[in-house]
Structures are given as C-alpha cells and as structure tokens.
Design a protein around this motif. Structure first.
Motif, PDB file in Angstrom:
ATOM      1  N   GLN A  16      38.412  41.996  40.140  1.00 52.84           N
ATOM      2  CA  GLN A  16      39.700  41.312  39.950  1.00 52.84           C
ATOM      3  C   GLN A  16      39.028  39.639  39.461  1.00 52.84           C
ATOM      4  OE1 GLN A  16      42.598  42.136  39.658  1.00 52.84           O
ATOM      5  NE2 GLN A  16      41.895  44.294  40.150  1.00 52.84           N
ATOM      6  N   ALA A  17      38.028  38.878  40.430  1.00 58.34           N
ATOM      7  CA  ALA A  17      37.609  37.611  40.119  1.00 58.34           C
ATOM      8  C   ALA A  17      37.221  37.646  38.590  1.00 58.34           C
ATOM      9  CB  ALA A  17      36.536  37.148  41.074  1.00 58.34           C
ATOM     10  N   LYS A  18      36.431  38.435  38.209  1.00 58.29           N
ATOM     11  CA  LYS A  18      36.067  38.592  36.843  1.00 58.29           C
ATOM     12  C   LYS A  18      36.998  38.370  35.752  1.00 58.29           C
ATOM     13  CE  LYS A  18      31.569  40.656  37.317  1.00 58.29           C
ATOM     14  NZ  LYS A  18      31.613  41.773  38.600  1.00 58.29           N
ATOM     15  N   MET A 202      44.148  47.484  36.754  1.00 55.08           N
ATOM     16  CA  MET A 202      45.109  46.792  35.872  1.00 55.08           C
ATOM     17  C   MET A 202      46.385  46.293  36.673  1.00 55.08           C
ATOM     18  SD  MET A 202      43.154  45.970  33.511  1.00 55.08           S
ATOM     19  CE  MET A 202      44.264  45.007  32.897  1.00 55.08           C
ATOM     20  N   ASP A 203      46.783  47.149  37.633  1.00 58.82           N
ATOM     21  CA  ASP A 203      48.170  46.924  38.288  1.00 58.82           C
ATOM     22  C   ASP A 203      47.836  45.939  39.310  1.00 58.82           C
ATOM     23  OD1 ASP A 203      49.574  48.674  36.922  1.00 58.82           O
ATOM     24  OD2 ASP A 203      49.210  50.348  38.171  1.00 58.82           O
ATOM     25  N   VAL A 204      46.769  45.800  39.911  1.00 54.56           N
ATOM     26  CA  VAL A 204      46.230  44.771  40.859  1.00 54.56           C
ATOM     27  C   VAL A 204      46.239  43.364  40.161  1.00 54.56           C
ATOM     28  CG1 VAL A 204      44.392  44.136  42.520  1.00 54.56           C
ATOM     29  CG2 VAL A 204      44.727  46.429  42.259  1.00 54.56           C
ATOM     30  N   PHE A 205      45.481  43.433  39.172  1.00 50.16           N
ATOM     31  CA  PHE A 205      45.481  42.099  38.264  1.00 50.16           C
ATOM     32  C   PHE A 205      46.882  41.768  37.915  1.00 50.16           C
ATOM     33  CE2 PHE A 205      44.491  39.879  34.200  1.00 50.16           C
ATOM     34  CZ  PHE A 205      43.943  38.747  34.769  1.00 50.16           C
ATOM     35  N   ALA A 206      47.690  42.609  37.429  1.00 52.23           N
ATOM     36  CA  ALA A 206      48.908  42.162  37.001  1.00 52.23           C
ATOM     37  C   ALA A 206      49.759  41.544  38.235  1.00 52.23           C
ATOM     38  CB  ALA A 206      49.903  43.495  36.512  1.00 52.23           C
TER      39      ALA A 206
END
Ligand code: AP5
Ligand code: MG
Length: 213
Positions: A16-18, A202-206
């Motif tokens: 996620q950090a990237k 991708m859902d975590v990132f959203a």
C-alpha cells in the motif's frame, strides 16, 4: 502529507505504501528496505541488523531511529512521506513526535492495515521480493511476468530469510508485544484510521484513498 503505515508483518504495508507514494508523489520510506539494502551491500549496519532480523526480533532503537531521522530530513521529504515499518515501538514513536514537534509539524494519518494472524503466515510463504529495487510479489496474488524475475528491474526475486514459518511466528509475537500499542498511541492523537487488509489490494488502496482525500 505525512503518513505512517501500521500493521502486522505481511499485512500489506509495503504494497500500500508504494501505491500511496506513486499516487501522491511522496517518498516511500521503509526501514526494512533500508536494512535489507545495507545487508546486501555488506555494511556494518547491515551485519548488525541481520542478526536481529533473521531471528524475527526488532533492530534496537539506537540503530533505527537515527537512520530514519536522517532520511526524513532529506530534501525530497519536504512535501511529506509515507513511513512503512517505522515507528515500531513506543520510544520510536516518541522520538519521531518530538522531532516533528520541533519543526512545528505532525503526522497527518496513521493507517492501520488490519489482517488477522491466520492470514499472515499464508501470505508470507508466497511472497517474493526483489533485493535490488524492493518490489514485492506474491506467487499467487501478484505473480511477476517471468517467474523469479523482477518486472521493474530484471533482478532475481528471493524468498526473504525472515519469511520462514518459524521466523514469521516470532515476528507476529514481537508485533503484538511491541508494535500493536502504537494503535492506541495514534488513536489518542486523533490520527488513527483502520482499513480491512484482507480484501483485494486494489480495494484496500481505494479505502485508503477515501481516507486521504
Ligand atoms: P519490514 O521489512 O518492515 O517487515 P514487516 O513489518 O515484517 O513487514 P513486511 O515487509 O514483511 O510486510 P508488509 O506489511 O510490508 O507486507 P507486503 O506489502 O510485503 O521489517 C523487517 C525486519 O526489519 C523486522 O522484522 C525488524 O527486524 C527490522 N525492522 C524494520 N523496521 C524496524 C524498526 N522501525 N525498528 C526495529 N526493527 C525494524 O505484503 C506481504 C505479501 O502479501 C506480499 O507477497 C504481497 O504481495 C501480499 N499482499 C499484500 N496485500 C495483499 C492483499 N490485499 N491480498 C493478498 N495478498 C496481499
Ligand atoms: Mg514491507
């Protein structure tokens, strides 16, 4: 924007950090990556850090704090950064807090990527990492285009020494004892946000983007 990623080993902090760093144009600073780069180069710091890392223990605060404070003082950190793997103890968080307060500054968000221990052990065995550029893959969830080779820089991918099951369970124990108290620390400061880290990345990132925007 100054962001801290919290979460157990393998929760997806680095992944996620990237994505955050790319989306918001801020540096991604991982103390684990800094130590691994030193191990690869055979520096004194690397030799010292490896002893602790291979045992699933934390590298002592005396070694870790200075590296981090030097890194965040660099020019590219002026507009913020995303910290991944630091702080990991209450004393580390206090030192960072003091350093920021001196500059009239503060952390904007501490994002806890929440994943239960049962999921973690499964994830770690499948992780492959590039020692050259730090890119991370997973043999099932995020396979590289060519097996064993980094998509980004073409180097060889390895299973990290500390991703063996015995070491992972020790890292989880250390996480619960020494790092989890930071959730309370940042909650009291009013900057803690939690996301479910068990869903697709991708859902975590959203979910993280919703928090940041
Ligand atoms: P560090 O490198 O920070 O390791 P860690 O915290 O144990 O975390 P990881 O890098 O293992 O996991 P991650 O959360 O980044 O997950 P990732 O995105 O890779 O530290 C290593 C060691 O260095 C420590 O044990 C310690 O000894 C020392 N150290 C470092 N900082 C220190 C400090 N401040 N103080 C003292 N010591 C320090 O994801 C994991 C896998 O899952 C990947 O394969 C990924 O592709 C996959 N994945 C990610 N998200 C998902 C998803 N949503 N669904 C499915 N798979 C996913
Ligand atoms: Mg990581």
């Amino acid at each position: 924007m100054k962001i801290i990623m919290l979460g157990a080993p393998g929760a997806g902090k680095g992944t996620q950090a990237k994505m955050i760093a790319k989306e918001y144009g801020i540096p991604h600073i991982s103390t684990g990556d800094i130590f691994r780069a030193n191990i690869k180069e055979g520096t004194e710091l690397g030799k010292e850090a490896k002893k602790y890392m291979d045992a699933g223990q934390l590298v002592p605060d005396e070694l870790t704090v200075k590296i981090l404070l030097d890194r965040v003082a660099k020019d590219d950190c002026k507009n913020g950064y995303v910290l991944d793997g630091f702080p990991r103890t209450i004393p580390q968080a206090e030192v960072l807090d003091e350093a920021l307060t001196k500059l009239g500054d503060r952390i904007d968000f501490a994002i806890d990527v929440d994943v239960p221990d049962e999921n973690i052990v499964r994830r770690m065995g499948g992780r492959r990492a590039c020692v050259t550029c730090g890119a991370t893959y997973h043999i099932e969830h995020v396979p590289p285009k060519k097996e064993g080779i980094c998509d980004t820089c073409g180097s060889e991918l390895i299973l990290r020494d500390d991703d063996k099951p015995e070491t992972v369970s020790n890292r989880l124990k250390v996480y619960h004892e020494q790092t989890q108290p930071l959730i309370d620390f940042y909650s009291k400061k009013g900057v803690l946000k939690s996301v479910d880290g068990t869903v697709d990345m991708m859902d975590v990132f959203a979910a993280i983007k919703t928090i940041l925007e």
